[in-house]
Design a protein around this motif. Sequence first.
Motif, PDB file in Angstrom:
ATOM      1  N   ASP A 129       8.399  10.179   5.553  1.00 13.02           N
ATOM      2  CA  ASP A 129       9.333   9.457   4.694  1.00 13.02           C
ATOM      3  C   ASP A 129       8.925   8.006   4.476  1.00 13.02           C
ATOM      4  OD1 ASP A 129      10.873  11.747   4.469  1.00 13.02           O
ATOM      5  OD2 ASP A 129      12.229  11.170   6.092  1.00 13.02           O
ATOM      6  N   GLU A 130       7.982   7.544   5.257  1.00 16.56           N
ATOM      7  CA  GLU A 130       7.505   6.161   5.128  1.00 16.56           C
ATOM      8  C   GLU A 130       6.273   6.159   4.224  1.00 16.56           C
ATOM      9  OE1 GLU A 130       9.198   3.606   6.290  1.00 16.56           O
ATOM     10  OE2 GLU A 130      10.617   4.905   7.329  1.00 16.56           O
ATOM     11  N   THR A 131       6.436   5.646   3.015  1.00 19.06           N
ATOM     12  CA  THR A 131       5.335   5.699   2.051  1.00 19.06           C
ATOM     13  C   THR A 131       4.817   4.328   1.630  1.00 19.06           C
ATOM     14  OG1 THR A 131       6.886   5.828   0.202  1.00 19.06           O
ATOM     15  CG2 THR A 131       6.084   7.925   1.116  1.00 19.06           C
ATOM     16  N   GLN A 132       5.554   3.266   1.930  1.00 19.12           N
ATOM     17  CA  GLN A 132       5.111   1.937   1.533  1.00 19.12           C
ATOM     18  C   GLN A 132       4.883   1.071   2.769  1.00 19.12           C
ATOM     19  OE1 GLN A 132       8.197   0.786  -1.343  1.00 19.12           O
ATOM     20  NE2 GLN A 132       6.574   0.944  -2.876  1.00 19.12           N
ATOM     21  N   PHE A 133       3.676   0.497   2.819  1.00 22.70           N
ATOM     22  CA  PHE A 133       3.261  -0.301   3.963  1.00 22.70           C
ATOM     23  C   PHE A 133       2.602  -1.593   3.516  1.00 22.70           C
ATOM     24  CE2 PHE A 133       3.721   3.852   5.784  1.00 22.70           C
ATOM     25  CZ  PHE A 133       4.008   3.653   7.120  1.00 22.70           C
ATOM     26  N   ILE A 152       0.865  -1.185   0.000  1.00 18.39           N
ATOM     27  CA  ILE A 152       0.000   0.000   0.000  1.00 18.39           C
ATOM     28  C   ILE A 152       0.900   1.232   0.000  1.00 18.39           C
ATOM     29  CG2 ILE A 152      -1.729   1.270   1.336  1.00 18.39           C
ATOM     30  CD1 ILE A 152      -2.391  -1.577   2.586  1.00 18.39           C
ATOM     31  N   THR A 153       0.575   2.186  -0.867  1.00 15.49           N
ATOM     32  CA  THR A 153       1.379   3.403  -0.973  1.00 15.49           C
ATOM     33  C   THR A 153       0.639   4.595  -0.389  1.00 15.49           C
ATOM     34  OG1 THR A 153       2.476   2.570  -2.952  1.00 15.49           O
ATOM     35  CG2 THR A 153       2.569   4.951  -2.582  1.00 15.49           C
ATOM     36  N   LEU A 210      -3.628   2.811  -3.064  1.00 10.53           N
ATOM     37  CA  LEU A 210      -3.279   4.142  -2.579  1.00 10.53           C
ATOM     38  C   LEU A 210      -3.981   4.364  -1.250  1.00 10.53           C
ATOM     39  CD1 LEU A 210      -3.603   6.218  -5.868  1.00 10.53           C
ATOM     40  CD2 LEU A 210      -1.487   5.582  -4.685  1.00 10.53           C
ATOM     41  N   ALA A 211      -3.296   5.069  -0.338  1.00 12.50           N
ATOM     42  CA  ALA A 211      -3.863   5.269   0.991  1.00 12.50           C
ATOM     43  C   ALA A 211      -3.479   6.634   1.540  1.00 12.50           C
ATOM     44  CB  ALA A 211      -3.382   4.167   1.932  1.00 12.50           C
ATOM     45  N   LYS A 212      -4.249   7.032   2.551  1.00 13.11           N
ATOM     46  CA  LYS A 212      -3.996   8.314   3.210  1.00 13.11           C
ATOM     47  C   LYS A 212      -4.606   8.259   4.605  1.00 13.11           C
ATOM     48  CE  LYS A 212      -4.658  13.273   2.599  1.00 13.11           C
ATOM     49  NZ  LYS A 212      -5.155  14.340   1.720  1.00 13.11           N
ATOM     50  N   GLN A 213      -3.914   8.882   5.552  1.00 18.61           N
ATOM     51  CA  GLN A 213      -4.537   9.087   6.855  1.00 18.61           C
ATOM     52  C   GLN A 213      -5.259  10.419   6.771  1.00 18.61           C
ATOM     53  OE1 GLN A 213      -2.097   9.172  10.432  1.00 18.61           O
ATOM     54  NE2 GLN A 213      -3.871   8.631  11.663  1.00 18.61           N
ATOM     55  N   ILE A 214      -6.560  10.373   6.933  1.00 17.04           N
ATOM     56  CA  ILE A 214      -7.414  11.551   6.818  1.00 17.04           C
ATOM     57  C   ILE A 214      -7.656  12.112   8.213  1.00 17.04           C
ATOM     58  CG2 ILE A 214      -9.648  12.433   6.033  1.00 17.04           C
ATOM     59  CD1 ILE A 214      -8.144  11.188   3.711  1.00 17.04           C
ATOM     60  N   VAL A 239      -7.497   5.530   5.213  1.00 12.20           N
ATOM     61  CA  VAL A 239      -8.399   5.202   4.110  1.00 12.20           C
ATOM     62  C   VAL A 239      -7.562   4.580   2.993  1.00 12.20           C
ATOM     63  CG1 VAL A 239     -10.033   6.131   2.425  1.00 12.20           C
ATOM     64  CG2 VAL A 239      -9.933   7.102   4.737  1.00 12.20           C
ATOM     65  N   ILE A 240      -7.962   3.385   2.556  1.00  8.97           N
ATOM     66  CA  ILE A 240      -7.212   2.651   1.538  1.00  8.97           C
ATOM     67  C   ILE A 240      -8.125   2.328   0.367  1.00  8.97           C
ATOM     68  CG2 ILE A 240      -5.912   0.541   1.029  1.00  8.97           C
ATOM     69  CD1 ILE A 240      -5.305   0.372   4.070  1.00  8.97           C
ATOM     70  N   ASN A 241      -7.661   2.642  -0.840  1.00 10.78           N
ATOM     71  CA  ASN A 241      -8.350   2.202  -2.050  1.00 10.78           C
ATOM     72  C   ASN A 241      -7.782   0.823  -2.380  1.00 10.78           C
ATOM     73  OD1 ASN A 241      -9.132   1.577  -4.674  1.00 10.78           O
ATOM     74  ND2 ASN A 241      -9.069   3.701  -5.352  1.00 10.78           N
ATOM     75  N   GLU A 242      -8.575  -0.201  -2.192  1.00  7.91           N
ATOM     76  CA  GLU A 242      -8.121  -1.577  -2.395  1.00  7.91           C
ATOM     77  C   GLU A 242      -7.719  -1.834  -3.848  1.00  7.91           C
ATOM     78  OE1 GLU A 242      -7.006  -5.422  -1.679  1.00  7.91           O
ATOM     79  OE2 GLU A 242      -7.322  -3.825  -0.255  1.00  7.91           O
TER      80      GLU A 242
END
Length: 148
Positions: A30-34, A19-20, A121-125, A114-117
């Motif tokens: 700096d942490e973008t991949q999980f 997940i990016t 792509l993801a973001k902490q909202i 929030v993650i788009n499966e």
Amino acid sequence: MIIQTKFLGAVEIKEDAIITFPEGIPGFHDETQFALIPLNETSPFLVLQSVKNEQVGFMVATPYAFKADYAFDLVPEDVAQLAIEKPEDVFVYGILTLKDTLEQSTINLLAPIVINEQTKLAKQIVLPGEDEALLRYPLKKVAEGSAK
């Protein structure tokens, strides 16, 4: 691929499951991949683990396991940034704050992940408002067996 994790040691993940977070996570830009790793088959808890830094991992869970009526709207900018086409492609998680006991632990419902499966792509909202109850929502109900 094998990654080292904060909570589970070495774990094998599929590269297409990464997940990016284009902007990182607040405090960890700096942490973008999980990777999202279940604790086990029956647990409602997962680990959101940095692929590159084993010290950056968060315990998460779906908020609906603790607050069935949890809801929020995404702003159009977030929908576009995450390339969301259908609501059913969206998965939502809350970061847990673990205490000595599960009854004392909480989930952050004010800043969901929030993650788009489909696109991974993801973001902490960070939701508007300052409802302290949502910032530290208790997990006690699950421990008592009353969550749905």
